[in-house]
Design a protein around this motif. Structure first.
Motif, PDB file in Angstrom:
ATOM      1  N   UNK A  32      22.677 -18.699 -41.058  1.00 13.91           N
ATOM      2  CA  UNK A  32      21.530 -18.614 -42.203  1.00 13.91           C
ATOM      3  C   UNK A  32      20.076 -18.250 -41.265  1.00 13.91           C
ATOM      4  N   UNK A  33      19.572 -17.535 -42.171  1.00 13.58           N
ATOM      5  CA  UNK A  33      18.337 -16.740 -41.452  1.00 13.58           C
ATOM      6  C   UNK A  33      17.351 -17.695 -41.053  1.00 13.58           C
ATOM      7  N   UNK A  34      17.388 -18.726 -41.672  1.00 10.09           N
ATOM      8  CA  UNK A  34      16.163 -20.012 -41.124  1.00 10.09           C
ATOM      9  C   UNK A  34      16.506 -20.557 -39.951  1.00 10.09           C
ATOM     10  N   UNK A  35      17.744 -20.414 -39.370  1.00  5.84           N
ATOM     11  CA  UNK A  35      17.986 -20.867 -38.127  1.00  5.84           C
ATOM     12  C   UNK A  35      17.905 -20.087 -36.671  1.00  5.84           C
ATOM     13  N   UNK A  36      16.911 -18.985 -37.081  1.00  2.00           N
ATOM     14  CA  UNK A  36      16.718 -18.243 -35.683  1.00  2.00           C
ATOM     15  C   UNK A  36      15.901 -19.176 -34.724  1.00  2.00           C
ATOM     16  N   UNK A  37      15.373 -20.314 -34.950  1.00  3.38           N
ATOM     17  CA  UNK A  37      14.961 -20.870 -34.107  1.00  3.38           C
ATOM     18  C   UNK A  37      16.015 -22.042 -33.337  1.00  3.38           C
ATOM     19  N   UNK A  38      16.017 -22.149 -31.860  1.00  2.10           N
ATOM     20  CA  UNK A  38      16.524 -22.815 -31.201  1.00  2.10           C
ATOM     21  C   UNK A  38      16.381 -24.400 -31.464  1.00  2.10           C
ATOM     22  N   UNK A  39      17.393 -25.118 -31.838  1.00  4.73           N
ATOM     23  CA  UNK A  39      17.236 -26.783 -32.302  1.00  4.73           C
ATOM     24  C   UNK A  39      18.301 -27.786 -32.031  1.00  4.73           C
ATOM     25  N   UNK A  40      18.868 -27.345 -30.692  1.00  6.04           N
ATOM     26  CA  UNK A  40      19.867 -28.230 -30.225  1.00  6.04           C
ATOM     27  C   UNK A  40      19.222 -29.523 -29.673  1.00  6.04           C
ATOM     28  N   UNK A  41      20.027 -30.613 -30.099  1.00  4.67           N
ATOM     29  CA  UNK A  41      19.349 -31.897 -29.708  1.00  4.67           C
ATOM     30  C   UNK A  41      19.051 -32.097 -28.068  1.00  4.67           C
ATOM     31  N   UNK A  42      18.273 -32.594 -27.665  1.00  9.01           N
ATOM     32  CA  UNK A  42      17.838 -32.762 -26.194  1.00  9.01           C
ATOM     33  C   UNK A  42      18.973 -33.017 -25.269  1.00  9.01           C
ATOM     34  N   UNK A  43      20.032 -33.982 -25.801  1.00  9.51           N
ATOM     35  CA  UNK A  43      21.042 -34.412 -24.881  1.00  9.51           C
ATOM     36  C   UNK A  43      22.200 -33.247 -24.529  1.00  9.51           C
ATOM     37  N   UNK A  44      21.962 -32.158 -25.428  1.00  6.48           N
ATOM     38  CA  UNK A  44      22.706 -31.262 -25.290  1.00  6.48           C
ATOM     39  C   UNK A  44      22.381 -29.856 -24.781  1.00  6.48           C
ATOM     40  N   UNK A  45      21.058 -29.946 -24.292  1.00  2.68           N
ATOM     41  CA  UNK A  45      20.429 -28.591 -24.155  1.00  2.68           C
ATOM     42  C   UNK A  45      20.976 -28.154 -22.618  1.00  2.68           C
ATOM     43  N   UNK A  46      21.237 -29.141 -22.014  1.00  5.53           N
ATOM     44  CA  UNK A  46      21.741 -28.441 -20.658  1.00  5.53           C
ATOM     45  C   UNK A  46      23.081 -27.731 -20.836  1.00  5.53           C
ATOM     46  N   UNK A  47      23.750 -27.965 -21.778  1.00  5.65           N
ATOM     47  CA  UNK A  47      24.945 -27.232 -21.773  1.00  5.65           C
ATOM     48  C   UNK A  47      25.152 -26.283 -23.018  1.00  5.65           C
ATOM     49  N   UNK A  48      24.022 -26.351 -23.757  1.00  9.83           N
ATOM     50  CA  UNK A  48      24.190 -25.103 -24.868  1.00  9.83           C
ATOM     51  C   UNK A  48      22.748 -24.777 -25.047  1.00  9.83           C
TER      52      UNK A  48
END
Lengths: 186, 362
Positions: B313-329
């Motif tokens: 979806x076009x509104x999801x161009x911004x990165x929004x992965x939860x902090x606990x997963x940012x090191x992997x994703x």
């Protein structure tokens, strides 16, 4: 004291105590299950709203205090109290009425975004988008992010602008950005 | 600002007491009917699932609702007078309920998107009446007459009741379906034509077939069906509507009062404690088991159409992965990652197509 009066007093005291317990439980928006508590953590978004008295009161009125104390994760654009003061006289009072809870919920969820979005994430999306970036909201509508100088500006669909005055308050269930205006779905 | 000034006055005139809105339902009465057993899961209610290397990851296919709502809200007619017809790979859906709205005849709105595979359109109900084979003549819009659609426009805050069924009038013969009629569906056999109507999009992961129950849907509802006997055990609406919530303090509709929390949130929000938990449009509600009143909103869900093979979806161009997963994703030239409703999705930056879904919460 006659026995029947004593019995009545004991029963009454028990009812009052039970009522107090129920009230206390109702005032605590934290999730009840251990799994949800663990996922939400201790320093939740809900616990970080002490100085945003109007937003916190509105969230409580809409029942969203439980959401903000839950696992999330959410990104919350919290209008500072001065931002609410920009609203026309009586507007907030109207939304805070019991029979306007659905509308209030729609307005507040327009300030809640899925996931954890930091200011740098918004910056990158704005750059990639040629100066603008859409942001999803839990309410279903979208917001538009842009820059004015170094400041991040969030605009609603009617063009109302809110400036991020303080960002990246990381919480155990997401992140808070303070904005200087209330955004409105339309 | 002008709309706000008008809003205060308009709302004061338009708002009707929610006390009148409460109809039917004794809250927790039926409540626990079959809270699903996660361990009994058989996996997704049908094909089309893709497993990524990391555990618990499943592919999903798209529902399309956000575009419908946005288009509907641009239109002058009430949003709920329109429907989305989804032409997905499993286009065998039959409907149990029959739409009755006569407004906007022959209106058809094709949705234009900037993405491929966005194969959805909004149709007026009349367009499909000729192939309407629903069993009973009622409309979920009307049985949900206790709810309403708040709108913000140049006149300020206005409130429009869905299909003219305002609070308190649902039981007074204005066309809104009495709760008793809805209840009649429970215990009846699911039509054979619907047995193959697998859930799609995020709903396929939210409601998974297990040893006891199957989940099937039509244009209005998700039906929980007993695997043994094929009888409808529960049903509830699945469509999300923008800015559309049950207000706290109202009674959760009795006819949907079954445990229906999406799978990924069931460990967080089980029944049997201080509260019952019920999913409704875009939220998991916390319900007082004694009174049946909604006491809070435990969680919000977007219901946005995330599914493998579908465009981001076009509104999801911004990165929004939860902090606990940012090191992997984290975003790379080869893969982006985005979070939505309990899952992290992998996206091809070039095609903007979702390539995998990862279970983030359970």
């Amino acid at each position: 004291m006659p026995l029947n009066k004593l019995t009545t007093s004991i029963v009454l005291a028990a009812i009052l105590a039970l009522g107090a317990c129920n009230d206390k439980a109702a005032d605590n928006p934290a999730p009840k299950s251990e799994a949800a508590k663990d996922a939400a953590g201790d320093a939740t978004i809900a616990s970080g709203l002490a100085d945003a008295t109007k937003f916190a009161a509105a969230a409580k009125q809409a029942g969203l205090d439980a959401t903000l104390a839950g696992p999330g994760p959410y990104t919350v654009l919290v209008p500072i109290d001065a931002g609410f003061d920009k609203l026309p006289a009586g507007a907030l009072d109207t939304l805070m009425k019991e029979d306007a809870r659905a509308e209030l919920t729609g307005v507040l969820t327009y300030h809640i975004l899925p996931g954890a979005i930091l200011a740098t994430d918004i910056d990158k999306a704005i750059q990639a988008g040629g100066g603008k970036a859409l942001l999803p909201t839990m309410a279903g509508g979208t917001l538009t992010a842009s820059k004015e100088g170094n400041a991040i500006i969030i605009s609603d669909s009617a063009g109302t602008k809110a400036r991020v005055v303080s960002g990246d308050e990381k919480k155990s269930n997401g992140v808070i950005h303070r904005v200087d205006a209330v955004l409105m779905p339309s | 600002m002008t709309k706000w000034m008008l809003a205060a006055g308009a709302a004061a005139l338009a708002i009707v007491s929610p006390a009148l809105a409460e109809k039917g339902g004794h809250g927790g009465g039926k409540g626990h009917g079959g809270g699903q057993s996660a361990k009994a899961e058989r996996g997704g209610g049908g094909g089309g699932q893709k497993v990524e290397p990391r555990g618990g990851e499943r592919a999903m296919r798209a529902p399309q609702r956000t575009e419908r709502q946005r288009l509907a809200q641009r239109d002058d007619r009430p949003a709920k007078a329109q429907r989305v017809e989804r032409r997905d790979n499993d286009n065998r859906r039959t409907r149990l309920a029959r739409a009755e709205n006569d407004r906007g005849k022959d209106r058809r709105v094709e949705i234009r998107t900037d993405r491929p595979n966005r194969d959805i359109r909004i149709l007026n109900r009349d367009d499909r009446r000729d192939r309407d084979v629903r069993l009973v003549s009622w409309d979920r819009d009307r049985i949900d007459g206790v709810r309403f659609v708040p709108r913000w426009n140049d006149k300020g805050l206005v409130r429009g009741f869905a299909d003219g069924c305002p609070p308190g009038l649902a039981k007074k013969g204005n066309g809104c379906m009495p709760p008793g009629q809805a209840k009649k569906l429970v215990g009846t056999a699911l039509p054979t034509a619907l047995m193959g109507s697998m859930l799609n999009g995020p709903y396929r992961n939210w409601y998974r077939d297990n040893d006891d129950y199957l989940y099937r849907w039509d244009d209005d509802y998700i039906y929980r069906v007993r695997r043994d006997g094929g009888l409808i055990d529960a049903f509830f609406p699945y469509q999300n509507q923008d800015y559309y919530y049950y207000p706290v303090g109202m009674q959760y509709p009795d006819y949907y009062n079954y445990y229906n929390v999406p799978y990924q949130y069931q460990s967080y929000y089980p029944d049997g404690g201080d509260y019952l938990y019920r999913y409704g449009d875009g939220a998991i509600y916390q319900v007082n088991p004694s009174t049946g009143l909604i006491s809070g909103i435990a969680a919000l869900l977007t219901g946005d159409p995330f599914a493998v093979g579908q465009p981001l979806p076009s509104a999801y161009s911004v990165y929004n992965v939860p902090f606990g997963y940012r090191d992997r994703y984290y975003d790379t030239a080869d893969n982006w990652y985005r979070y939505n409703d309990g899952y992290i999705y992998q996206v091809d930056p070039t095609t903007q197509l979702i390539t995998a879904v990862i279970n983030a919460l359970v």
